[in-house]
Design a protein around this motif. Structure first.
Motif, PDB file in Angstrom:
ATOM      1  N   PHE A 144       0.839  -1.199   0.000  1.00  0.00           N
ATOM      2  CA  PHE A 144       0.000   0.000   0.000  1.00  0.00           C
ATOM      3  C   PHE A 144       0.872   1.246   0.000  1.00  0.00           C
ATOM      4  N   LEU A 145       1.914   1.238   0.825  1.00  0.00           N
ATOM      5  CA  LEU A 145       2.848   2.363   0.908  1.00  0.00           C
ATOM      6  C   LEU A 145       4.212   1.895   0.428  1.00  0.00           C
ATOM      7  N   SER A 146       4.753   2.584  -0.548  1.00  0.00           N
ATOM      8  CA  SER A 146       6.065   2.243  -1.087  1.00  0.00           C
ATOM      9  C   SER A 146       6.962   3.476  -1.069  1.00  0.00           C
ATOM     10  N   VAL A 147       8.019   3.405  -0.281  1.00  0.00           N
ATOM     11  CA  VAL A 147       8.993   4.499  -0.174  1.00  0.00           C
ATOM     12  C   VAL A 147      10.240   4.061  -0.927  1.00  0.00           C
ATOM     13  N   ARG A 148      10.693   4.855  -1.879  1.00  0.00           N
ATOM     14  CA  ARG A 148      11.816   4.466  -2.709  1.00  0.00           C
ATOM     15  C   ARG A 148      12.923   5.518  -2.715  1.00  0.00           C
ATOM     16  N   GLN A 149      14.089   5.113  -2.202  1.00  0.00           N
ATOM     17  CA  GLN A 149      15.322   5.905  -2.278  1.00  0.00           C
ATOM     18  C   GLN A 149      15.124   7.353  -1.808  1.00  0.00           C
ATOM     19  N   ILE A 150      14.446   7.507  -0.673  1.00  0.00           N
ATOM     20  CA  ILE A 150      14.217   8.845  -0.120  1.00  0.00           C
ATOM     21  C   ILE A 150      15.506   9.361   0.528  1.00  0.00           C
ATOM     22  N   SER A 151      15.881  10.559   0.162  1.00  0.00           N
ATOM     23  CA  SER A 151      17.073  11.184   0.742  1.00  0.00           C
ATOM     24  C   SER A 151      16.714  12.572   1.249  1.00  0.00           C
TER      25      SER A 151
END
Length: 385
Positions: free
Chosen positions: A34-41
């Motif tokens: 449901f929630l996808s966090v990708r390569q957050i900087s």
């Protein structure tokens, strides 16, 4: 009402929902997160708060971001909420890219450590603040407020003001307000850290019960490992802006992926490990039997890790990894007793064991002796560089 009041941080995060529409809850078990966090900087000058963080949360799942102060967990939560900018990466929730959407369009409810209740509004007005009160919806709004107050066991508190409630009750109001618009995502930022231990323990049980009942996807920030272990389906352990390991509470505790996770979650024993000339691992000069699956065979030396429960007092004569040790201290903890030991040849590396208090009271472990034999269980040993 002052625009600077902290409660405004909450209000603009809520998307008003037409009260006349039926409320639906997310269902778990979907293969797509449901929630996808990708390569957050995220960087603040020379300081890197988040260094390419990626995380998936399944629909209906309860995930805890666990770590020490300054590890980046709150920054990550605020970026997901749209309350903090990010320098790179993508956030997808419910199939929508919400990376650059304003907070009110992200469809979530949030509960802060400080409650962020409006002091000049009643409990009912606080709970109903994010609901659509337009003409024709007032009756449904009042019904929804009553439903939420019943859900958090605050029926009859409608007309009270926050100052008339205890800390635990205020936090329940904040939770009811976050859930009232039926958000698809619930964000919790250290929601119980301001409460005393007894209230905190009770509220964590109630919060987990509500989360399961509503089946709402939940992401919670905490530095309290007991809280994370008791509440989460999965835990993401963070350190220095990165996720060190993600797994179930049992996986995090029993099979820590890094030395940091091993030392941060639960109580850890660290002992100096060396190797003989033939490559045999040794502890205090004696050969040590290790599980190859949890040992870097190429390392000449490292740190030996084990939990207190992996230490056995008075083992059988033929038990592996036996050492002679002296009892330094013991602390009675009810059903268990924590015993501090000093292994012969390792005076600077105390070893903590936890054993059944009933066994100690009967004298079967011989704690009155000056020295005793102990054993380190092979399955409970890990080696970290």
């Amino acid at each position: 009402m002052s625009a600077g009041y902290s409660g405004d941080r909450f209000c603009h995060c809520l998307r008003p929902v037409p009260i006349s529409q039926p409320v639906t809850n997310p269902t778990s078990g979907s293969a797509t997160p449901f929630l996808s966090v990708r390569q957050i900087s995220r960087r603040f000058g020379a300081f890197t708060a988040l260094d390419g963080v990626s995380l998936d949360v399944a629909q209906g799942e309860f995930v805890c971001l666990l770590g020490p102060s300054g590890c980046g967990k709150t920054t990550l939560l605020r970026i997901i909420a749209g309350l903090e900018a990010h320098d790179g990466g993508q956030i997808v929730a419910g199939g929508r890219d919400i990376s650059n959407l304003p907070p009110r369009e992200r469809d979530y409810g949030i509960v802060f450590q400080s409650y962020a209740l409006f002091p000049n509004l009643t409990v009912a007005q606080n709970v109903g603040y994010g609901l659509d009160a337009s003409s024709g919806n007032r009756a449904r709004m009042q019904e929804r407020v009553s439903e939420m107050l019943a859900l958090v066991d605050l029926t009859g508190s409608d007309a009270k003001y926050p100052s008339q409630l205890s800390g635990g009750q205020q936090q329940r109001v904040a939770l009811a307000r976050a859930l009232a618009p039926a958000p698809s995502l619930l964000l919790l930022d250290e929601p119980m850290s301001a409460l005393d231990a007894q209230v905190r323990e009770h509220l964590r049980i109630e919060l987990r019960r509500l989360q399961r009942k509503l089946n709402v996807t939940t992401l919670m920030v905490t530095h309290d490992q007991d809280e994370a272990m008791a509440m989460a389906d999965r835990i993401a352990v963070m350190s220095n802006g990165r996720i060190e390991q993600t797994g179930s509470p049992a996986e995090i505790y029993s099979r820590p992926a890094t030395g940091f996770v091993a030392g941060f979650v639960g109580q850890a024993n660290w002992l100096p490990l060396e190797r003989a000339e033939d490559g045999t691992p040794t502890l205090a000069g004696q050969p040590l039997l290790l599980d190859p699956a949890f040992t870097d065979s190429g390392a000449f030396q490292g740190r030996l890790f084990c939990r207190p429960e992996a230490v056995t007092l008075h083992p059988d004569d033929d038990a592996p990894n036996r050492h002679l040790a002296r009892v330094v201290d013991q602390i009675y903890l009810g059903s268990r007793t924590r015993v501090t030991l000093s292994i012969d040849g390792l005076a600077d590396a105390p070893l903590v064991a936890e054993v059944a208090s009933s066994a100690l009271q009967t004298g079967r472990n011989g704690l009155g002796d000056s020295k005793l034999w102990i054993a380190l269980e092979r399955d409970g040993l890990r080696v970290y560089a």
